[in-house]
Design an enzyme around this catalytic site. Structure first.
Site, short mmCIF file in Angstrom:
data_model
loop_
_atom_site.label_atom_id
_atom_site.label_comp_id
_atom_site.label_asym_id
_atom_site.label_seq_id
_atom_site.Cartn_x
_atom_site.Cartn_y
_atom_site.Cartn_z
CB CYS A 59 -0.83 -0.05 1.12
SG CYS A 59 -1.74 1.40 1.61
CB CYS A 62 0.54 1.76 4.05
SG CYS A 62 -1.44 1.27 4.15
#
Length: 135
Positions: A59, A62
């Site tokens: 991600c 993230c």
């Protein structure tokens, strides 16, 4: 290997190292790693508010928020417990808290979820919410 792939590999390696670091005094000032087996115990025993970052290695948002999470752990050491849950490795916890997008941050107070922040909100956005729960 292309430079982009090598850079991504190095970033992921560094992130894993940072997640596993522990200070000599334990968890103070560090991000702790939670999973399906230790989540409930760690959340419920904390007297301080707990900021949990639900994330995954694949991600990009993230990865953007990872240094912010580390910085908040150091800045509020002793006042805030900061933890991470890899949703791919701990799907039970992700299901329990209805994690549908990552990164998702949940603040727990006395073992109960009190606020949820979804997305790469940046340092200011995340810190603004965290400050509401600090003593």
């Amino acid at each position: 290997m292309s430079e982009d792939k090598e850079l991504e590999r190095l970033i992921l390696k560094k992130m894993k190292e940072m997640l596993h670091m522990r200070s000599e005094e334990g968890k103070i000032g560090r991000v702790i790693e939670l999973n399906d087996s230790n989540f409930s115990e760690e959340i419920s025993k904390s007297e301080a508010p707990v900021l949990v970052d639900f994330w995954a290695e694949w991600c990009p948002p993230c990865r953007i928020m990872a240094p912010v999470v580390e910085e908040l752990a150091e800045k509020y050491a002793g006042k805030l417990v900061v933890a991470k849950v890899n949703v791919d490795e701990s799907p039970g916890i992700a299901r329990k808290y209805y994690i549908r997008a990552i990164p998702t941050f949940i603040i727990f107070v006395k073992g109960k979820p009190v606020e949820r922040i979804v997305g790469a909100v940046g340092k200011e956005g995340l810190e603004r919410v965290v400050k509401k729960y600090l003593k």
